[in-house]
Design a protein around this motif. Structure first.
Motif, mmCIF file in Angstrom:
data_model
loop_
_atom_site.group_PDB
_atom_site.id
_atom_site.type_symbol
_atom_site.label_atom_id
_atom_site.label_comp_id
_atom_site.label_asym_id
_atom_site.label_seq_id
_atom_site.Cartn_x
_atom_site.Cartn_y
_atom_site.Cartn_z
ATOM 1 N N HIS A 108 0.833 -1.205 0.000
ATOM 2 C CA HIS A 108 0.000 0.000 0.000
ATOM 3 C C HIS A 108 0.869 1.257 0.000
ATOM 4 N N ALA A 109 1.921 1.246 0.801
ATOM 5 C CA ALA A 109 2.801 2.408 0.892
ATOM 6 C C ALA A 109 3.517 2.680 -0.426
ATOM 7 N N ARG A 110 3.943 1.640 -1.106
ATOM 8 C CA ARG A 110 4.636 1.823 -2.389
ATOM 9 C C ARG A 110 3.677 2.355 -3.449
ATOM 10 N N ILE A 111 2.453 1.829 -3.475
ATOM 11 C CA ILE A 111 1.460 2.291 -4.450
ATOM 12 C C ILE A 111 1.152 3.766 -4.239
ATOM 13 N N GLY A 112 1.070 4.186 -2.975
ATOM 14 C CA GLY A 112 0.744 5.575 -2.665
ATOM 15 C C GLY A 112 1.945 6.486 -2.569
ATOM 16 N N ASP A 113 3.115 5.969 -2.961
ATOM 17 C CA ASP A 113 4.359 6.751 -2.889
ATOM 18 C C ASP A 113 4.595 7.261 -1.470
ATOM 19 N N GLN A 114 4.292 6.404 -0.493
ATOM 20 C CA GLN A 114 4.442 6.745 0.918
ATOM 21 C C GLN A 114 5.457 5.821 1.606
ATOM 22 N N PHE A 115 6.206 5.057 0.832
ATOM 23 C CA PHE A 115 7.064 4.027 1.418
ATOM 24 C C PHE A 115 8.197 4.628 2.231
ATOM 25 N N ASP A 116 8.321 4.156 3.469
ATOM 26 C CA ASP A 116 9.381 4.567 4.382
ATOM 27 C C ASP A 116 9.973 3.284 4.947
ATOM 28 N N ILE A 117 11.175 2.928 4.510
ATOM 29 C CA ILE A 117 11.758 1.645 4.889
ATOM 30 C C ILE A 117 11.936 1.514 6.398
ATOM 31 N N ASP A 118 12.301 2.606 7.060
ATOM 32 C CA ASP A 118 12.498 2.568 8.507
ATOM 33 C C ASP A 118 11.178 2.341 9.241
ATOM 34 N N TRP A 119 10.129 3.026 8.789
ATOM 35 C CA TRP A 119 8.821 2.876 9.417
ATOM 36 C C TRP A 119 8.272 1.464 9.200
ATOM 37 N N CYS A 120 8.410 0.924 8.001
ATOM 38 C CA CYS A 120 7.946 -0.442 7.732
ATOM 39 C C CYS A 120 8.719 -1.445 8.595
ATOM 40 N N GLY A 121 10.012 -1.197 8.765
ATOM 41 C CA GLY A 121 10.811 -2.061 9.615
ATOM 42 C C GLY A 121 10.369 -1.990 11.068
ATOM 43 N N ALA A 122 10.060 -0.783 11.528
ATOM 44 C CA ALA A 122 9.600 -0.605 12.902
ATOM 45 C C ALA A 122 8.262 -1.308 13.124
ATOM 46 N N LEU A 123 7.358 -1.217 12.153
ATOM 47 C CA LEU A 123 6.069 -1.898 12.259
ATOM 48 C C LEU A 123 6.254 -3.406 12.299
ATOM 49 N N THR A 124 7.142 -3.903 11.450
ATOM 50 C CA THR A 124 7.407 -5.336 11.402
ATOM 51 C C THR A 124 7.898 -5.838 12.753
ATOM 52 N N ASP A 125 8.807 -5.082 13.363
ATOM 53 C CA ASP A 125 9.323 -5.462 14.685
ATOM 54 C C ASP A 125 8.231 -5.381 15.744
ATOM 55 N N ARG A 126 7.504 -4.273 15.741
ATOM 56 C CA ARG A 126 6.497 -4.025 16.776
ATOM 57 C C ARG A 126 5.384 -5.075 16.742
ATOM 58 N N LEU A 127 5.049 -5.526 15.562
ATOM 59 C CA LEU A 127 3.962 -6.491 15.404
ATOM 60 C C LEU A 127 4.450 -7.938 15.430
ATOM 61 N N GLY A 128 5.705 -8.136 15.782
ATOM 62 C CA GLY A 128 6.233 -9.489 15.937
ATOM 63 C C GLY A 128 6.346 -10.280 14.657
ATOM 64 N N LEU A 129 6.688 -9.581 13.559
ATOM 65 C CA LEU A 129 6.738 -10.235 12.249
ATOM 66 C C LEU A 129 8.147 -10.345 11.682
ATOM 67 N N SER A 130 9.151 -9.954 12.448
ATOM 68 C CA SER A 130 10.523 -9.888 11.925
ATOM 69 C C SER A 130 11.024 -11.221 11.398
ATOM 70 N N THR A 131 10.671 -12.302 12.069
ATOM 71 C CA THR A 131 11.154 -13.626 11.645
ATOM 72 C C THR A 131 10.283 -14.249 10.555
ATOM 73 N N LEU A 132 9.238 -13.532 10.157
ATOM 74 C CA LEU A 132 8.282 -14.086 9.180
ATOM 75 C C LEU A 132 8.311 -13.338 7.846
ATOM 76 N N GLN A 133 9.237 -12.415 7.675
ATOM 77 C CA GLN A 133 9.202 -11.523 6.523
ATOM 78 C C GLN A 133 9.252 -12.247 5.179
ATOM 79 N N ASN A 134 9.911 -13.377 5.114
ATOM 80 C CA ASN A 134 10.060 -14.086 3.840
ATOM 81 C C ASN A 134 9.042 -15.196 3.653
ATOM 82 N N ARG A 135 8.114 -15.320 4.577
ATOM 83 C CA ARG A 135 7.057 -16.326 4.427
ATOM 84 C C ARG A 135 5.913 -15.758 3.583
ATOM 85 N N TYR A 136 5.024 -16.667 3.169
ATOM 86 C CA TYR A 136 3.849 -16.284 2.396
ATOM 87 C C TYR A 136 2.604 -16.433 3.280
ATOM 88 N N PRO A 137 1.525 -15.726 2.948
ATOM 89 C CA PRO A 137 0.332 -15.742 3.795
ATOM 90 C C PRO A 137 -0.158 -17.131 4.186
#
Length: 219
Positions: A108-137
């Motif tokens: 969504h962020a890339r489509i809206g030209d709102q992508f912030d790599i640091d913010w996406c990384g922070a969200l990934t960490d905060r939501l406990g998804l850091s170890t799941l980044q390369n998995r599929y739904p």
């Protein structure tokens, strides 16, 4: 006020002013605060959320975000508004199966030209998804998929976050954990949260709640 609805009415084919699905709805929601919308099935909850999300148009009334009216915008302008300022979390998650967790979060962020790599990384960490980044739904549990959907929605730092029964497919303990985390994130970043739920327990955890009955806000 982030979100303001003034005398909003929505009719579908064959409905009159007295039988409209929404009849003169007015409400306000500040940034950094949360509002729960409850009501029986067919009361108009999802219709109201779709209007606030700029996914549908009202027949009468006004809807504005951060002081800018948007119920009268063109389809192109509404699309631009959704890409940059409004995010929605759906009950069915709506993740793209062919994309990894990381790619889904960034989409969504890339489509809206709102992508912030640091913010996406922070969200990934905060939501406990850091170890799941390369998995599929399909490789994730329901709770993990919901966290990805929330991260994707927050990745654009929206002014308004809408959620339609976001924990309907999760068990009670996970549901409350997800809602509490969503609350923390929106408060920290001055996002307005408008959430539709059938759960009194979830509604009670938000700042305010209103009840919709037969197209009207019930006192």
């Amino acid at each position: 006020m982030a979100l303001i609805l003034k005398n909003v009415t929505k009719r579908f084919d064959g409905q009159t002013a007295d039988t409209a699905v929404l009849r003169g709805i007015s409400l306000q929601l500040e940034r950094g605060s949360s509002l729960a919308l409850t009501g029986e099935s067919g009361s108009g909850k999802s219709t109201l959320l779709h209007l606030a999300a700029a996914l549908d148009r009202c027949d009468d009334g006004e809807i504005s975000l951060d002081g800018r009216r948007y119920d009268n915008l063109t389809d192109f302008e509404l699309s631009k508004l959704r890409r940059k300022f409004i995010s929605v979390v759906f009950q069915q998650f709506n993740l793209i199966p062919s994309l990894t967790v990381q790619a889904n979060i960034e989409l969504h962020a890339r489509i809206g030209d709102q992508f912030d790599i640091d913010w996406c990384g922070a969200l990934t960490d905060r939501l406990g998804l850091s170890t799941l980044q390369n998995r599929y739904p399909e490789q994730l549990s329901g709770g993990q998929q919901q966290r990805v959907a929330i991260a994707r929605a927050l990745a654009i730092k929206p002014a308004l976050l809408l959620a339609d029964e976001p924990t309907g497919n999760l068990d009670e303990s996970i549901s409350l954990e997800v809602i509490d985390l969503m609350q923390e994130l929106v408060k920290e970043h001055s996002t307005a949260l408008f959430l539709v739920t059938h759960s009194t327990q979830i509604a009670n955890r938000l700042d305010r709640q209103i009840h919709l009955k037969q197209g009207l806000i019930s006192k």
